[in-house]
Design a protein around this motif. Structure first.
Motif, PDB file in Angstrom:
ATOM      1  N   ASN A 180       0.709  -1.182  -0.076  1.00 33.96           N
ATOM      2  CA  ASN A 180      -0.007   0.107   0.080  1.00 33.96           C
ATOM      3  C   ASN A 180       0.846   1.291  -0.058  1.00 33.96           C
ATOM      4  O   ASN A 180       2.135   1.234   0.100  1.00 33.96           O
ATOM      5  CB  ASN A 180      -1.048  -0.113   1.086  1.00 33.96           C
ATOM      6  CG  ASN A 180      -0.278   0.012   2.591  1.00 33.96           C
ATOM      7  OD1 ASN A 180       0.604   0.646   2.775  1.00 33.96           O
ATOM      8  ND2 ASN A 180      -0.793  -0.703   3.512  1.00 33.96           N
ATOM      9  N   LYS A 181       0.346   2.464  -0.052  1.00 34.08           N
ATOM     10  CA  LYS A 181       0.954   3.506  -0.456  1.00 34.08           C
ATOM     11  C   LYS A 181       1.734   4.027   0.946  1.00 34.08           C
ATOM     12  O   LYS A 181       2.805   4.511   0.902  1.00 34.08           O
ATOM     13  CB  LYS A 181       0.014   4.733  -0.877  1.00 34.08           C
ATOM     14  CG  LYS A 181      -0.538   4.559  -2.396  1.00 34.08           C
ATOM     15  CD  LYS A 181      -1.720   5.469  -2.563  1.00 34.08           C
ATOM     16  CE  LYS A 181      -1.466   6.723  -2.293  1.00 34.08           C
ATOM     17  NZ  LYS A 181      -2.474   7.568  -2.758  1.00 34.08           N
ATOM     18  N   LEU A 182       0.910   4.006   2.118  1.00 37.07           N
ATOM     19  CA  LEU A 182       1.702   4.341   3.443  1.00 37.07           C
ATOM     20  C   LEU A 182       2.746   3.585   3.838  1.00 37.07           C
ATOM     21  O   LEU A 182       3.889   4.249   3.895  1.00 37.07           O
ATOM     22  CB  LEU A 182       0.613   3.830   4.442  1.00 37.07           C
ATOM     23  CG  LEU A 182       1.062   4.200   5.746  1.00 37.07           C
ATOM     24  CD1 LEU A 182       0.890   5.827   6.288  1.00 37.07           C
ATOM     25  CD2 LEU A 182      -0.047   3.548   6.837  1.00 37.07           C
ATOM     26  N   LEU A 183       2.627   2.357   3.559  1.00 35.10           N
ATOM     27  CA  LEU A 183       4.070   1.416   3.803  1.00 35.10           C
ATOM     28  C   LEU A 183       5.118   1.886   2.732  1.00 35.10           C
ATOM     29  O   LEU A 183       6.151   1.978   3.218  1.00 35.10           O
ATOM     30  CB  LEU A 183       3.816   0.052   3.982  1.00 35.10           C
ATOM     31  CG  LEU A 183       2.778  -0.301   5.191  1.00 35.10           C
ATOM     32  CD1 LEU A 183       2.428  -1.767   5.067  1.00 35.10           C
ATOM     33  CD2 LEU A 183       3.382  -0.079   6.654  1.00 35.10           C
ATOM     34  N   THR A 215       3.925  12.351  13.885  1.00 34.82           N
ATOM     35  CA  THR A 215       3.855  13.150  12.632  1.00 34.82           C
ATOM     36  C   THR A 215       4.975  12.459  11.658  1.00 34.82           C
ATOM     37  O   THR A 215       4.773  12.811  10.473  1.00 34.82           O
ATOM     38  CB  THR A 215       4.690  14.455  12.987  1.00 34.82           C
ATOM     39  OG1 THR A 215       5.824  14.371  13.436  1.00 34.82           O
ATOM     40  CG2 THR A 215       3.649  15.522  13.938  1.00 34.82           C
ATOM     41  N   ASN A 216       5.514  11.344  11.986  1.00 37.27           N
ATOM     42  CA  ASN A 216       6.180  10.434  10.912  1.00 37.27           C
ATOM     43  C   ASN A 216       5.188   9.749  10.166  1.00 37.27           C
ATOM     44  O   ASN A 216       5.568   9.357   8.819  1.00 37.27           O
ATOM     45  CB  ASN A 216       7.279   9.299  11.530  1.00 37.27           C
ATOM     46  CG  ASN A 216       8.367  10.084  11.968  1.00 37.27           C
ATOM     47  OD1 ASN A 216       8.871   9.636  13.269  1.00 37.27           O
ATOM     48  ND2 ASN A 216       8.763  11.178  11.573  1.00 37.27           N
ATOM     49  N   ILE A 217       3.831   9.717  10.358  1.00 40.56           N
ATOM     50  CA  ILE A 217       2.741   9.099   9.598  1.00 40.56           C
ATOM     51  C   ILE A 217       2.253  10.121   8.663  1.00 40.56           C
ATOM     52  O   ILE A 217       1.928  11.121   8.954  1.00 40.56           O
ATOM     53  CB  ILE A 217       1.555   8.686  10.381  1.00 40.56           C
ATOM     54  CG1 ILE A 217       2.147   7.586  11.423  1.00 40.56           C
ATOM     55  CG2 ILE A 217       0.835   8.069   9.615  1.00 40.56           C
ATOM     56  CD1 ILE A 217       1.231   7.074  12.380  1.00 40.56           C
ATOM     57  N   PRO A 218       2.517   9.789   7.325  1.00 37.72           N
ATOM     58  CA  PRO A 218       1.981  10.750   6.308  1.00 37.72           C
ATOM     59  C   PRO A 218       0.333  11.061   6.598  1.00 37.72           C
ATOM     60  O   PRO A 218      -0.353  10.124   6.671  1.00 37.72           O
ATOM     61  CB  PRO A 218       2.230   9.995   5.137  1.00 37.72           C
ATOM     62  CG  PRO A 218       3.379   9.164   5.260  1.00 37.72           C
ATOM     63  CD  PRO A 218       3.075   8.665   6.739  1.00 37.72           C
ATOM     64  N   GLY A 219      -0.123  12.067   6.834  1.00 36.14           N
ATOM     65  CA  GLY A 219      -1.434  12.651   6.930  1.00 36.14           C
ATOM     66  C   GLY A 219      -1.364  13.140   8.289  1.00 36.14           C
ATOM     67  O   GLY A 219      -2.806  13.511   8.594  1.00 36.14           O
ATOM     68  N   ASN A 261      -6.351   3.192  11.088  1.00 32.80           N
ATOM     69  CA  ASN A 261      -5.848   2.210  10.379  1.00 32.80           C
ATOM     70  C   ASN A 261      -4.460   2.386  10.086  1.00 32.80           C
ATOM     71  O   ASN A 261      -3.583   1.316   9.980  1.00 32.80           O
ATOM     72  CB  ASN A 261      -6.763   2.190   9.068  1.00 32.80           C
ATOM     73  CG  ASN A 261      -7.895   1.526   9.188  1.00 32.80           C
ATOM     74  OD1 ASN A 261      -8.281   0.913  10.090  1.00 32.80           O
ATOM     75  ND2 ASN A 261      -8.998   1.714   8.258  1.00 32.80           N
ATOM     76  N   PHE A 262      -4.001   3.684   9.696  1.00 31.97           N
ATOM     77  CA  PHE A 262      -2.732   4.159   9.526  1.00 31.97           C
ATOM     78  C   PHE A 262      -1.924   3.606  10.556  1.00 31.97           C
ATOM     79  O   PHE A 262      -0.542   3.193  10.390  1.00 31.97           O
ATOM     80  CB  PHE A 262      -2.603   5.628   9.352  1.00 31.97           C
ATOM     81  CG  PHE A 262      -2.751   6.226   7.793  1.00 31.97           C
ATOM     82  CD1 PHE A 262      -3.351   5.309   7.096  1.00 31.97           C
ATOM     83  CD2 PHE A 262      -2.899   7.564   7.862  1.00 31.97           C
ATOM     84  CE1 PHE A 262      -3.754   5.791   5.734  1.00 31.97           C
ATOM     85  CE2 PHE A 262      -3.207   7.710   6.643  1.00 31.97           C
ATOM     86  CZ  PHE A 262      -3.476   7.209   5.451  1.00 31.97           C
ATOM     87  N   SER A 263      -2.161   3.568  11.951  1.00 34.58           N
ATOM     88  CA  SER A 263      -1.565   3.074  12.841  1.00 34.58           C
ATOM     89  C   SER A 263      -0.995   1.537  12.843  1.00 34.58           C
ATOM     90  O   SER A 263       0.102   1.350  13.473  1.00 34.58           O
ATOM     91  CB  SER A 263      -2.133   3.604  14.374  1.00 34.58           C
ATOM     92  OG  SER A 263      -3.233   2.702  14.565  1.00 34.58           O
ATOM     93  N   TYR A 264      -1.711   0.893  12.155  1.00 31.75           N
ATOM     94  CA  TYR A 264      -1.479  -0.666  11.956  1.00 31.75           C
ATOM     95  C   TYR A 264      -0.794  -0.717  10.591  1.00 31.75           C
ATOM     96  O   TYR A 264      -0.793  -1.788  10.261  1.00 31.75           O
ATOM     97  CB  TYR A 264      -2.947  -1.364  12.268  1.00 31.75           C
ATOM     98  CG  TYR A 264      -3.138  -1.302  13.285  1.00 31.75           C
ATOM     99  CD1 TYR A 264      -2.813  -2.349  14.435  1.00 31.75           C
ATOM    100  CD2 TYR A 264      -4.265  -0.456  14.038  1.00 31.75           C
ATOM    101  CE1 TYR A 264      -3.179  -2.466  15.562  1.00 31.75           C
ATOM    102  CE2 TYR A 264      -4.706  -0.678  15.332  1.00 31.75           C
ATOM    103  CZ  TYR A 264      -4.129  -1.614  16.038  1.00 31.75           C
ATOM    104  OH  TYR A 264      -4.508  -1.889  17.517  1.00 31.75           O
ATOM    105  N   GLY A 265      -0.675   0.144   9.884  1.00 31.14           N
ATOM    106  CA  GLY A 265       0.191   0.115   8.450  1.00 31.14           C
ATOM    107  C   GLY A 265      -0.881  -0.354   7.491  1.00 31.14           C
ATOM    108  O   GLY A 265      -0.631  -0.847   6.508  1.00 31.14           O
ATOM    109  N   ILE A 266      -2.267  -0.010   7.580  1.00 22.97           N
ATOM    110  CA  ILE A 266      -3.206  -0.197   6.669  1.00 22.97           C
ATOM    111  C   ILE A 266      -3.760   1.014   6.064  1.00 22.97           C
ATOM    112  O   ILE A 266      -3.891   2.165   6.534  1.00 22.97           O
ATOM    113  CB  ILE A 266      -4.739  -0.822   7.467  1.00 22.97           C
ATOM    114  CG1 ILE A 266      -4.111  -2.191   8.182  1.00 22.97           C
ATOM    115  CG2 ILE A 266      -5.534  -1.025   6.479  1.00 22.97           C
ATOM    116  CD1 ILE A 266      -5.243  -2.873   8.941  1.00 22.97           C
TER     117      ILE A 266
END
Length: 542
Positions: A180-183, A215-219, A261-266
């Motif tokens: 996925n894009k996030l990972l 803040t290292n998580i995009p979004g 979901n982002f926190s789990y890499g989804i």
């Protein structure tokens, strides 16, 4: 249902990130920059630097004065003009589109590429490949869905893409490969510069928990982080344990679910093909401006640069937007304000814009933001064009066809009158009769030499007739009675030529009787020209 059961491993996404992009472009323009610490300057800021400069501790958006203290030998290149950066950026995107039509631009130096279809094709031919580059986490545990093989093939394709960019554009890149894009974006930053890293689904949670800050998580930007921090969510684990219900009052239902979901890499978001930008704009910060003349000069400079970008883009803008940042000396606070207005696309016709009229619109917007009768202090001005339309394709338009047809026919008529041999025809030349008499056939004038003034007069005759025409649907060759027509449109030309002259005339008279209803053009047009006709529409838009 577990959150992990909602994850989809079927896609393969590659995130391509250009290393110190602005600096690389400048080093390609000037190879001498490669051997020195280089910083890219915009105003009094070093917006980026090459890796030699970063060894001295220089970071993005550092003040020049501070950067010079860390690296006295720092060489600065002016990066305020983004033209070369934009051009290079689109060249990179064009190369990526050779591998997939699903390419999404993320700024000038980043792109997502969905290579799922390409990988499925390659795996049909061969699945015996090994991982190219770095691996994040443990890769020994495989998933039953086949994602391991797909992502492994993805590393091979990522290397091919990076090699192509290096060979064609002399640019190094980093790449992240994931489902996925996030990972893909997060893992690509793990090994820099000029490297690539893959993360398999079973290591996704480990990768997310290794992040130092939310803040290292995009979004998750500064505002969202402060909202989360206000309810005690400061780490990735806090975000996972908080649950969607705790986030909804802060972020709303949709964003709460996405962030959780982002926190789990989804990440379920798709790679959306990026077309041309929705807006083209420039901003320029400045020392405090409080005089309208200085404002106009600055805006004219921005407009001149902006028009070059619009010309390169090729589309025609329909809206212009002005951005002004005002500084309040009393409370020491800056405030941005924008106004926009529609503009007539015809200002951009013939590849040149009417700058005077556009500037009038811009200054009108400025006066809506700023009361020039009161003291004001401007620290930033910006202009942008939005709401684009494609330019009309006049090459194959009805109007251009009619113009070409009239020009060709008038030349043929003139050549005939200059002694060029043409077969006799009962059809008179429009250039030799009054338009109001077009319905009545008359003998063609005898060939003779025409003076230049006569040629111009005949040319104008066609142009006047064309301009006053009521509708392009009525501009039929038979109605115009041009000499190039040797027989009625519904007759066989070869057979017609073999007939005696009297019979040809008889056929013409019969044809004209059948078409009498359509041959009243001139008598109605010359008296009452109608400006809002289809033909005039084409003329105006030409």
């Amino acid at each position: 249902m577990s959150v992990f059961e909602l994850d989809d491993h079927s896609r393969t996404i590659i995130h391509i990130d250009l290393d110190c992009f602005y600096a690389q472009v400048e080093m390609n323009k000037n190879p001498n920059f490669r051997s020195v610490p280089l910083g890219i300057q915009q105003k009094n800021i070093v917006v980026t630097s090459n890796y030699k400069a970063r060894e001295f501790g220089i970071k993005k958006c550092m003040l020049i004065a501070e950067a010079k203290k860390l690296c006295p030998n720092l060489v600065l290149a002016n990066g305020e003009d983004l033209h070369d950066y934009r051009q290079t950026s689109y060249k990179v995107t064009n190369l990526l589109q050779k591998y997939s039509h699903l390419v999404e631009r993320l700024g000038l130096d980043e792109n997502f590429v969905d290579v799922t279809a390409l990988i499925n094709e390659k795996l049909k031919k061969s699945s015996d490949v090994e991982v190219v580059g770095n691996i994040s986490g443990d890769s020994s545990e495989k998933c039953d869905c086949g994602c391991t093989e797909r992502l492994t093939m993805g590393t091979v394709i990522a290397q091919e893409i990076r090699d192509l960019i290096k060979n064609d554009l002399n640019l190094t890149t980093c790449a992240g490969i994931a489902h996925n894009k996030l990972l893909a974006k997060i893992v690509g930053s793990r090994h820099k510069p000029d490297q690539q890293t893959v993360v398999f689904p079973n290591s996704a949670l480990e990768l997310m928990l290794s992040l130092d800050c939310l803040t290292n998580i995009p979004g998750i930007g500064r505002t969202t982080f402060e909202q989360l921090e206000s309810v005690g969510i400061k780490t990735i684990e806090d975000l996972q344990n908080g649950g969607v219900k705790k986030l909804e009052p802060l972020l709303g239902a949709d964003k709460a679910r996405i962030i959780h979901n982002f926190s789990y890499g989804i990440d379920k978001s798709q790679v959306k093909p990026t077309g041309k930008p929705q807006s083209i704009g420039l901003e320029d910060s400045c020392k405090s401006i409080s005089v309208e003349k200085e404002v106009r000069n600055k805006l004219e400079q921005l407009l001149n640069r902006l028009l070059l970008l619009v010309a390169e883009d090729g589309r025609i803008p329909k809206t212009i937007k002005l951005t002004v940042r005002k500084f309040n000396k009393e409370n020491k606070v800056s405030h941005r304000e924008t106004r926009q207005s529609n503009i007539n696309p015809s200002l951009f016709s013939n590849q040149s814009a009417n700058k005077t009229k556009i500037m009038t619109t811009i200054m009108h917007l400025f006066n809506r933001i700023i009361d020039v009768k009161k003291p004001y202090h401007i620290t930033l001005l910006g202009l942008s064009f939005t709401k684009f339309q494609e330019p009309p394709n006049l090459k194959n338009s009805v109007a251009s066809f009619l113009r070409r047809d009239l020009e060709v026919q008038s030349v043929i008529s003139i050549e005939s009158q200059n002694g060029v041999d043409e077969p006799e025809s009962p059809v008179p030349s429009t250039s030799s009769v009054e338009l109001k008499d077009v319905e009545s056939p008359s003998p063609s004038p005898s060939p003779k030499k025409l003076k230049l003034s006569n040629l111009v007069t005949k040319k104008r005759c066609f142009e006047d007739y064309y301009e006053d025409c009521e509708s392009p649907s009525k501009l039929k060759v038979a109605d115009l009675c041009l000499e190039s027509v040797s027989c009625p449109p519904d007759a066989d030309q070869d057979v017609f030529k073999e007939l005696p002259l009297e019979m040809q005339k008889e056929l013409w008279e019969d044809y004209k009787r059948r078409r009498s209803a359509e041959m009243n053009l001139c008598s109605s047009q010359v008296k009452k020209p109608k400006p809002n006709t289809l033909l005039n529409y084409f003329i105006r838009n030409n």
